[in-house]
Design an enzyme around this catalytic site. Sequence first.
Site, PDB file in Angstrom:
ATOM      1  N   LYS A 177       5.074   4.971  -9.457  1.00  0.00           N
ATOM      2  CA  LYS A 177       3.774   4.951  -8.766  1.00  0.00           C
ATOM      3  C   LYS A 177       2.618   4.813  -9.751  1.00  0.00           C
ATOM      4  CE  LYS A 177       5.288   7.540  -4.738  1.00  0.00           C
ATOM      5  NZ  LYS A 177       5.541   8.880  -4.227  1.00  0.00           N
TER       6      LYS A 177
ATOM      7  N   GLY B  12       6.498  11.101   4.113  1.00  0.00           N
ATOM      8  CA  GLY B  12       6.932  11.271   5.499  1.00  0.00           C
ATOM      9  C   GLY B  12       7.011   9.911   6.180  1.00  0.00           C
TER      10      GLY B  12
ATOM     11  N   GLU C 238       0.821  -1.222   0.000  1.00  0.00           N
ATOM     12  CA  GLU C 238       0.000   0.000   0.000  1.00  0.00           C
ATOM     13  C   GLU C 238       0.850   1.265   0.000  1.00  0.00           C
ATOM     14  OE1 GLU C 238      -2.406   2.133  -0.694  1.00  0.00           O
ATOM     15  OE2 GLU C 238      -3.857   0.732   0.159  1.00  0.00           O
TER      16      GLU C 238
ATOM     17  N   ASP D 238      10.318   8.360  -9.581  1.00  0.00           N
ATOM     18  CA  ASP D 238       9.493   7.884  -8.469  1.00  0.00           C
ATOM     19  C   ASP D 238       8.000   7.934  -8.837  1.00  0.00           C
ATOM     20  OD1 ASP D 238       9.306   7.160  -5.591  1.00  0.00           O
ATOM     21  OD2 ASP D 238       8.154   9.028  -5.559  1.00  0.00           O
TER      22      ASP D 238
END
Length: 814
Positions: free
Chosen positions: A681, A796, A605, A677
């Site tokens: 995704k 984060g 996830e 990146d």
Amino acid sequence: MKVLKFGGTSVANASNISLVKNIVANTNTNKTIVVVSAFGGVTDLLLNAAHLASKQSEGYKSILKEIEDRHLETAKELIHVNAQSKVLSKVKSELNTLETLLEGAFLIGEITPRLSDKIVSYGELLSSYIISEYFAQEGLKAGYLDSRELIKTNDVNGKATVNFDLTNANCANFLDKDEHQVIVMGGFIASSESGNSTTLGRGGSDYTAAIIAAAINAEFLEIWTDVSGMYTANPKLVKQAKAIPHISYEEAMELSHFGAKVLYPPTIQPVLAKGISIVIKNTFEPENAGTLITKNKNEKGKTVRGISHVENIALLSLEGPGMVGIPGTSKRFFEVLSQSEISVVLITQASSEHSICVGISADDIDKATEVVNAAFEYEIERGKIKPVIAEKELAIIALVGDNMKSHQGLSGKMFSTLGKNNVNLRVIAQGASERNISAVIKKEDVKKALNALHEEFFEENIKQLNLFVMGVGNVGSKFLNQVYQQKKFLKENLKLNIRVIGMSNSRTMVFEENGISLKNWEEALAGGQKADKVEFMKMVNELNYRNSIFVDNTASEEVSKTYNTYLGNSISVVTCNKIACSSAYENYQELKSLARTYNAPFLFETNVGAGLPIIDTLKHLIASGDKILKIQAVLSGSLNFVFNNFNDKTTFHDVVKQAQQEGYTEPDPKIDLSGVDVMRKILILARESGNQLEITDIANKPFLPQESLDTDNNEDFFATLIKNEDDFQAMYKEANDANSKLKYVAQFEDGKASVGLQAIPKGHDFYNLEGSDNIVLFYTERYPNQPMIIKGAGAGADVTASGIFADIIRIGNF
Ligand code: ADP
Ligand code: ASP
Ligand code: MG
């Protein structure tokens, strides 16, 4: 009258024997028969000495010395100095005879079953004598009895059959004459009518006690041992096992037949016939209630009462066309086994009558193979029956309970639990009494199978998840702290018990079979062994825990290449590392298919949007029949942070540096800024939507100057950002002048994906995206105009860690 039996551990040394004395002294009855085993471990020592002597190995002498020392020292510790000489001289004289017997075996280089029984009987002879003398000294009105005078058997050595008529008469006679309040006798040993020493089989002291209890119509039979009763599973292998308060004779018999060593299987029969209750108690914790065994006692109609297992099992299969419809094949098969004194633990017969398969002790397999092949020689020669097939290294695992027969679905639950944990079932059998369901599995899977079944049937659905965590940097350390803080909540509310069994960073790794303390895991890790990814994997496999989960918190390609091995061994994988899912489509597919085949979830996830439930939502949309038409998204928390903070009062370099320092970028920020990146995704989202796409199919128009893209280290990369500040400022100005904001957007539509920097005008869903937030718009057949929107913090360490945690909880609920 009561009969109390104390096992090997209970009488292993002087201090244990003093506990035994207290228990006997506190027994509330007019007469107590105390049956004792040999001092713990002595029977094994005697058998070992006899074996070595028969092989003419001098090694038997040191074992004999150990046996002598054990007995003399224990006697000296128990008996006061002034009374020692009588006891020691008797003990020494018995030990001398033992020595002579062993010498005999040594000289002849052979041992007969009769001599072996004679030698092994010294364990119980000596223990019972020393204990009786100690009891008498301590003020109990105790006398010694040589069990061989009462218990009479046939002449079969090793495991003799009791002659109950003679034995019962002897017991009655003895009781008539004897006036002691306490009688101490050895278990396990007996004698034949011709006067030779015999034994009742390993663990047979329990049986001795039951025979005596039945013969004298005792009020109670108490079995005192080193655990507090008969447990729901062997407590040495299943930590969560609990003592069963009350159980029926039949259930206890079945559990002990299938390996619950705490009670020797034949023990129940004599007392059952007389309706005498048995209680199993712990010598070391006498205040514990223990287990009561009586007639038909089944608490609240419970179904499964216990799980037991027998290790060291082999399967013997006979098959061939010549067996079909020919009566008597099974009879001959079983007859020949029984004539060779091979006991059958479990039977299955295929309904086609094409084969018979039995489980026997692995010790008997060679003999069994030989005798069965000899018995069917005629059929084998003519090809009607195949030579027997022997399989070793197996174990039986059995669920036991009186009420199992009236409940459907138990076997289904048993087999699916084992299946989920990748425990292969070789054979399944159900007892005719329907009091057990048993399965033959590989020996190496026993501990895992027992614990998984115990969890399923006894632990109020508390499920244990065993984590192996690789990578304890930014994300990993946050994750461990979250697990530590939530442990109690998860146990109480979600019935999940999460333990971290292994962890590794790039330097060291550590394993702790009962779970690493998460309060100070840094210390444990620092004191670990040298890190090695292959060794780590081997260890996870070897530990072979149920519900094992490998957690990858690294960004390492090498680690991502180990997933297939984990999944192939039924170990789930949870990862925030995007490399595997964005690698070649074939690899991504293989991992998904391994996950399905081996029932091991593969969850990632956090590959998109950190902790946001993006992939999970996508999965649910698709599983419920929706189709994805278009995906539009801002998927880079790092780029969003950069472009939200970059303006004409800062420099691009400083903002990127800040993003890196605050943990919003990958360790290598170029991966974010080049768009790689985001490509990964959107690729993952496209694949999860059911499209076969490769990373090279994604259009990417980079906004970075070529020289930044060409750097190969962080320092050079940052230098090029300073150099090209004017270009970055120009990009900003152009967007700002048009009342727009720069956003790095990913898109997927009609099978095509693209990523790139766009100027987003006021009023657009993306315009107000703050900080490091992510946003995804799913346009689907059900949401064609107003997309389903998922928006929130998308980067984060904290949110990523919580996303990993959420995946683990998903597996817990799987
Ligand atoms: P003793 O020497 O007292 O006869 P045993 O070693 O023969 O003791 O039997 C006790 C042991 O049985 C326990 O220490 C435990 O390891 C083992 N055991 C196996 N299954 C069970 C079970 N279901 N409940 C309790 N103990 C069990
Ligand atoms: N001493 C014997 C054995 O170890 C009998 C017993 O302890 O029950 O098998
Ligand atoms: Mg025992």
